[in-house]
Design an enzyme around this catalytic site. Structure first.
Site, short mmCIF file in Angstrom:
data_model
loop_
_atom_site.label_atom_id
_atom_site.label_comp_id
_atom_site.label_asym_id
_atom_site.label_seq_id
_atom_site.Cartn_x
_atom_site.Cartn_y
_atom_site.Cartn_z
CG ASP A 104 -5.11 -2.37 -4.63
OD1 ASP A 104 -4.66 -3.50 -4.77
OD2 ASP A 104 -5.34 -2.20 -3.31
CB SER A 105 -6.63 -5.15 -10.41
OG SER A 105 -5.11 -5.50 -10.46
CB THR A 106 -8.27 -9.40 -8.00
OG1 THR A 106 -9.11 -9.32 -9.20
CG2 THR A 106 -9.13 -9.13 -6.71
CG ASP A 107 -3.99 -12.81 -9.20
OD1 ASP A 107 -3.43 -11.33 -8.86
OD2 ASP A 107 -3.60 -13.80 -8.89
CG ASP B 211 -7.65 -3.82 0.87
OD1 ASP B 211 -6.83 -2.79 1.09
OD2 ASP B 211 -7.40 -4.30 -0.35
N PRO C 176 -13.26 -10.48 -11.36
CG PRO C 176 -14.10 -9.62 -9.54
CD PRO C 176 -13.58 -10.89 -9.85
CG HIS D 185 -1.99 -1.10 1.14
ND1 HIS D 185 -2.29 -1.95 2.07
CD2 HIS D 185 -2.91 -1.53 0.00
CE1 HIS D 185 -3.32 -2.80 1.51
NE2 HIS D 185 -3.46 -2.41 0.32
CG ASP E 162 -16.57 -2.35 -15.09
OD1 ASP E 162 -15.25 -2.16 -14.87
OD2 ASP E 162 -16.74 -3.26 -15.71
N GLY E 163 -14.53 -0.11 -12.86
CA GLY E 163 -13.48 1.06 -13.00
C GLY E 163 -13.12 1.01 -14.32
N1 SPD Z 1 -1.70 -11.95 -6.61
C1 SPD Z 1 -1.98 -10.96 -5.72
C2 SPD Z 1 -2.56 -9.73 -6.09
C3 SPD Z 1 -3.12 -8.95 -4.93
C4 SPD Z 1 -3.32 -7.55 -5.09
N2 SPD Z 1 -4.49 -6.87 -4.63
C5 SPD Z 1 -3.98 -6.65 -3.33
C6 SPD Z 1 -5.12 -5.89 -2.60
C7 SPD Z 1 -4.81 -5.03 -1.54
N3 SPD Z 1 -5.13 -3.84 -1.32
#
Ligand code: SPD
Length: 280
Positions: A158-161, A89, A165, A63, A140-141
């Site tokens: 700050d995305s997931t993989d 988060d 989504p 972060h 949706d960004g």
């Molecule tokens: N491969 C994991 C990637 C996670 C990235 N997102 C983290 C969110 C924390 N704010």
């Protein structure tokens, strides 16, 4: 007798396993499975669709870097308007909130349930929402950025993989949209994955940002919680090289930061040969 349960993120023939002591929250939202655990040693653990997002132990690394790399690389005065895409988060918001220069801190998170879960179970990161400069958009960004043309100084993705989504946040169209949402001097920084674990994605992000922007760079951050222990930050701008800070950290803030500093800002972009190869 131990009451611990070992939770793993597995993929690509590799896994990271964390000892948990309590399953605090489990919920299937419209977009993804959300789980929060109490761990034996690492504080709380957040997973989205089984992918580790953070633990209290080392979330400060990720972060602080996602927020401060673009903040201090910015050269057109100081950044006034920031956007976070994803990041429900609240951890990036918390770090941006340390900068009084920012007038607006928008967040566009697609999943309201992630925000609600964080506010209830992860106050250490969700405290970022308490800042009165923060405006929350549950959208949706990849669409939101087209409503804010030429507006932001810094945008943090700050995305997931890719796969869940977060999938629309990994293509050229999205990065072209990000560029359109920046004003003069603007910089973007996005979650850049691990070059050990997902070299194809890292190479793809680099290819896209190099094509869309004049300057691009890839930083490595040390986050033991993530599989392979590292993750990238992918940065780009049309206006300046982002690999050196334009300003020093203010002394009062420098005392509070646990990872980011001006020397590290420069050093984190130095890549080993196998990563340089990926970028050819
Ligand atoms: N491969 C994991 C990637 C996670 C990235 N997102 C983290 C969110 C924390 N704010």
């Amino acid at each position: 007798m131990s009451d611990s349960v070992w939770i793993s993120e597995v993929g690509g023939g590799y896994g990271n396993t964390i000892e948990t002591t309590k399953h605090l929250f489990s919920h299937k939202s419209r977009y993804q499975q959300i789980d929060i655990y109490e761990t034996r040693k690492l504080g709380k653990l957040l997973l989205l669709d089984g992918i580790i997002q953070l633990t209290n132990y080392d979330e400060f690394v990720y972060h602080e870097m996602l927020a401060n790399l673009p903040f201090y690389a910015f050269r057109n005065g100081v950044p006034r308007r920031a956007l976070v895409i994803g990041g429900g988060d609240g951890g990036v918001l918390r770090e941006l909130g340390r900068h009084p220069e920012l007038e607006t801190i928008d967040i566009c998170e697609i999943d309201a349930d992630v925000i609600a879960a964080a506010k209830e179970y992860l106050p250490e990161t969700a405290c970022g929402y308490q800042d009165e400069r923060v405006n929350v958009y549950v959208e949706d960004g990849s669409k939101f950025i087209h409503e804010r043309k030429g507006y932001y100084d810094i945008i943090i993705v700050d995305s997931t993989d890719p796969g869940g989504p977060g999938e629309p946040l990994f293509n050229e169209e999205f990065y072209t949209g990000l560029k359109g949402a920046l004003r003069e001097g603007g910089i973007i920084t996005s979650q850049g994955e691990s070059a050990f674990l997902l070299p194809d994605i890292v190479a793809r992000l680099n290819r896209i940002t190099r094509k869309v922007f004049k300057y691009n760079a890839y930083a490595t951050l040390h986050v033991p919680t993530y599989p392979t222990g590292v993750i990238g930050a992918c940065m780009a701008s049309d206006h300046c090289d982002v690999t050196t800070p334009a300003r020093e950290v203010e002394p009062e803030l420098a005392e509070k930061l646990r990872y980011y500093n001006s020397e590290l800002h420069k050093a984190c972009f130095v890549q080993p040969n196998f990563v340089r190869e990926l970028f050819k």
